[in-house]
Design a protein around this motif. Structure first.
Motif, mmCIF file in Angstrom:
data_model
loop_
_atom_site.group_PDB
_atom_site.id
_atom_site.type_symbol
_atom_site.label_atom_id
_atom_site.label_comp_id
_atom_site.label_asym_id
_atom_site.label_seq_id
_atom_site.Cartn_x
_atom_site.Cartn_y
_atom_site.Cartn_z
ATOM 1 N N LYS A 1 0.826 -1.208 0.000
ATOM 2 C CA LYS A 1 0.000 0.000 0.000
ATOM 3 C C LYS A 1 0.858 1.254 0.000
ATOM 4 O O LYS A 1 1.963 1.258 0.539
ATOM 5 N N HIS A 2 0.326 2.318 -0.602
ATOM 6 C CA HIS A 2 0.918 3.661 -0.559
ATOM 7 C C HIS A 2 2.323 3.703 -1.150
ATOM 8 O O HIS A 2 3.189 4.426 -0.648
ATOM 9 N N CYS A 3 2.574 2.955 -2.204
ATOM 10 C CA CYS A 3 3.891 2.931 -2.843
ATOM 11 C C CYS A 3 3.919 3.834 -4.064
ATOM 12 O O CYS A 3 2.895 4.071 -4.708
ATOM 13 N N GLY B 1 16.229 -3.425 3.507
ATOM 14 C CA GLY B 1 15.542 -3.425 4.791
ATOM 15 C C GLY B 1 14.554 -2.292 4.979
ATOM 16 O O GLY B 1 14.556 -1.296 4.238
ATOM 17 N N ALA B 2 13.738 -2.430 6.007
ATOM 18 C CA ALA B 2 12.740 -1.416 6.349
ATOM 19 C C ALA B 2 13.421 -0.080 6.619
ATOM 20 O O ALA B 2 14.406 -0.005 7.348
ATOM 21 N N PRO C 1 15.959 -16.302 -7.743
ATOM 22 C CA PRO C 1 15.590 -15.533 -6.558
ATOM 23 C C PRO C 1 15.228 -14.095 -6.920
ATOM 24 O O PRO C 1 15.812 -13.507 -7.818
ATOM 25 N N SER C 2 14.253 -13.562 -6.224
ATOM 26 C CA SER C 2 13.774 -12.206 -6.483
ATOM 27 C C SER C 2 14.073 -11.299 -5.301
ATOM 28 O O SER C 2 14.100 -11.743 -4.158
ATOM 29 N N PRO C 3 14.254 -10.008 -5.565
ATOM 30 C CA PRO C 3 14.498 -9.057 -4.484
ATOM 31 C C PRO C 3 13.272 -8.841 -3.599
ATOM 32 O O PRO C 3 12.137 -9.061 -4.025
ATOM 33 N N ARG C 4 13.529 -8.364 -2.384
ATOM 34 C CA ARG C 4 12.505 -7.985 -1.442
ATOM 35 C C ARG C 4 12.852 -6.587 -0.931
ATOM 36 O O ARG C 4 13.962 -6.367 -0.429
ATOM 37 N N ILE C 5 11.905 -5.689 -1.079
ATOM 38 C CA ILE C 5 12.102 -4.313 -0.631
ATOM 39 C C ILE C 5 11.078 -4.074 0.474
ATOM 40 O O ILE C 5 9.882 -4.108 0.236
ATOM 41 N N HIS C 6 11.567 -3.856 1.676
ATOM 42 C CA HIS C 6 10.709 -3.816 2.864
ATOM 43 C C HIS C 6 10.083 -2.430 3.082
ATOM 44 O O HIS C 6 10.477 -1.450 2.451
ATOM 45 N N ASP C 7 9.132 -2.371 4.015
ATOM 46 C CA ASP C 7 8.352 -1.161 4.289
ATOM 47 C C ASP C 7 9.234 0.077 4.443
ATOM 48 O O ASP C 7 10.307 0.030 5.047
ATOM 49 N N ARG C 8 8.745 1.190 3.894
ATOM 50 C CA ARG C 8 9.322 2.526 4.041
ATOM 51 C C ARG C 8 10.685 2.705 3.383
ATOM 52 O O ARG C 8 11.349 3.710 3.611
ATOM 53 N N ALA C 9 11.132 1.755 2.581
ATOM 54 C CA ALA C 9 12.416 1.907 1.902
ATOM 55 C C ALA C 9 12.281 2.884 0.736
ATOM 56 O O ALA C 9 11.203 3.063 0.176
ATOM 57 N N ILE D 1 7.470 -6.000 -2.748
ATOM 58 C CA ILE D 1 7.695 -4.641 -2.257
ATOM 59 C C ILE D 1 6.692 -4.379 -1.142
ATOM 60 O O ILE D 1 5.495 -4.597 -1.312
ATOM 61 N N GLY D 2 7.176 -3.916 0.009
ATOM 62 C CA GLY D 2 6.328 -3.659 1.171
ATOM 63 C C GLY D 2 5.506 -2.393 1.025
ATOM 64 O O GLY D 2 5.356 -1.830 -0.061
#
Length: 179
Positions: free
Chosen positions: A68-70, A135-136, A112-120, A82-83
């Motif tokens: 949400k809100h990205c 990371g967040a 493998p796929s990337p992970r982009i955490h909240d507020r990054a 993506i968070g």
């Protein structure tokens, strides 16, 4: 263009705004208040959370999950997660350095796929390569090539990793209280 069928629906939330020359390939889900600007592309199996925006010419490939809100621009490769409250203005690629792992379509081995955490925040023109965790509350400077994990609440720039706490009072962004 919307490619949908009973087996591959395109689910639209309330107040979704879609620009000109946008391609949507079902099945996919767009949450309430999502905006996809001109020339955007969203691939099959993807989800865009409430109030997220795909900017002009942005491409989200298959099975991507965006919170949400990205704010998303550039290119988001297959399987990326993506968070919430993320600003992503770069490009994501799978790890192509190991033969046979580019996509699971070539030989059945998942890439493998990337992970982009909240507020990054990932700056304009950055390139995220492979199985990376951002990371967040982390911040990636514009134009960086990211080939390693970025810990929560750190800046990744030409000088390496720097804790954001060192910038207290000088910069602000999409991060929670650093104290």
């Amino acid at each position: 263009m919307i490619e949908a069928s009973a087996e591959s629906p395109v689910n639209l939330g309330w107040d979704v705004r879609i620009g000109h020359h946008v391609t949507l390939r079902g099945p996919l889900t767009l949450g309430d208040g999502v905006e996809i600007r001109d020339y955007g592309h969203v691939g099959a199996g993807s989800i865009l959370g409430d109030e997220s925006k795909l900017l002009y010419g942005g491409a989200v490939y298959q099975n991507v999950s965006i919170g949400k809100h990205c704010i998303v621009s550039g290119s988001v490769d297959t399987g990326t997660v993506i968070g919430d409250d993320v600003s992503f203005l770069g490009r994501i690629l799978h790890n192509y350095r190991t033969p046979g792992t580019f996509t699971e379509l070539t030989d059945g081995i998942p890439s493998p796929s990337p992970r982009i955490h909240d507020r990054a925040v990932v700056g304009e023109g950055s390139l995220v390569v492979g199985d990376i965790d951002i990371g967040a509350g982390a911040y990636v400077a514009a134009g960086m090539v990211v080939k390693c994990d970025v810990p929560p609440e750190n800046l990744y720039c030409e000088k390496g990793l720097i804790p954001l706490s060192e910038f207290r009072g000088f910069i602000s962004g999409r991060v929670e209280n650093l104290e």
